[in-house]
Design a protein around this motif. Structure first.
Motif: not given
Length: 176
Positions: A144-152
């Motif tokens: 969750x903190x390194x791989x998954x991104x929160x896309x705009x």
């Protein structure tokens, strides 16, 4: 994907649909393709986490892989990997007009396909445990903190959904 030659497009589709690392894909053999189970077998000798496993794949991709290796010996590579996958990927990105670095997002390289997979897994509604398992990580923090991104674009969609729920109370028949 459209800018890449057919062989490399299949490679990129495999990476984007599985999160497999280049080194793991390079080790896959025809015999690792599981048609009935719809995925690929992973051997502990060449996975980063040193654990055997099975990576599920979309049925359509498994069908395309099966067609691409039809009649080949079981010890043959499952998919064509350029000798220098980094160089080939950069060339394909350049041809597609994708920059090598995206402001606020980071560098665009073959490993970014794994990050994209993680983001797509989360955006598809996977639980944290499901995402961690699909990426074969030892910790959900890594997933969750390194791989998954929160896309705009996704944040904007979520904001609109919340707004729809909140504003539904306006007018006749809405929530109060």
């Amino acid at each position: 994907l459209v800018a890449a030659k057919a062989q490399r497009r299949l490679l990129y589709e495999l990476a984007l649909s599985s999160g497999l690392r280049a080194s793991e894909i390079r080790h896959l053999r025809v015999s690792d393709l599981g048609l009935d189970a719809c995925g690929v077998r992973l051997d502990q000798k060449w996975t980063k986490n040193r654990k055997s496993g099975f990576q599920n794949l979309p049925k359509r991709l498994v069908s395309r892989l099966a067609v691409s290796v039809a009649g080949m010996p079981s010890a043959s590579p499952l998919i064509f990997m350029p000798a220098n996958v980094t160089e080939a990927f950069q060339r394909d990105c350049r041809d597609a007009g994708i920059p090598r670095h995206i402001e606020g997002e980071g560098k665009v390289d073959f490993h970014a396909l794994r990050t994209t997979y993680a983001t797509l897994v989360v955006e598809s509604g996977a639980s944290v445990k499901e995402a961690q398992t699909l990426l074969r990580h030892s910790s959900p923090v890594l997933t969750m903190n390194t791989y998954a991104r929160a896309r705009n674009v996704r944040l904007r969609e979520l904001c609109e959904r919340i707004g729809h729920e909140v504003m539904a109370g306006e007018g006749v028949g809405g929530r109060q």
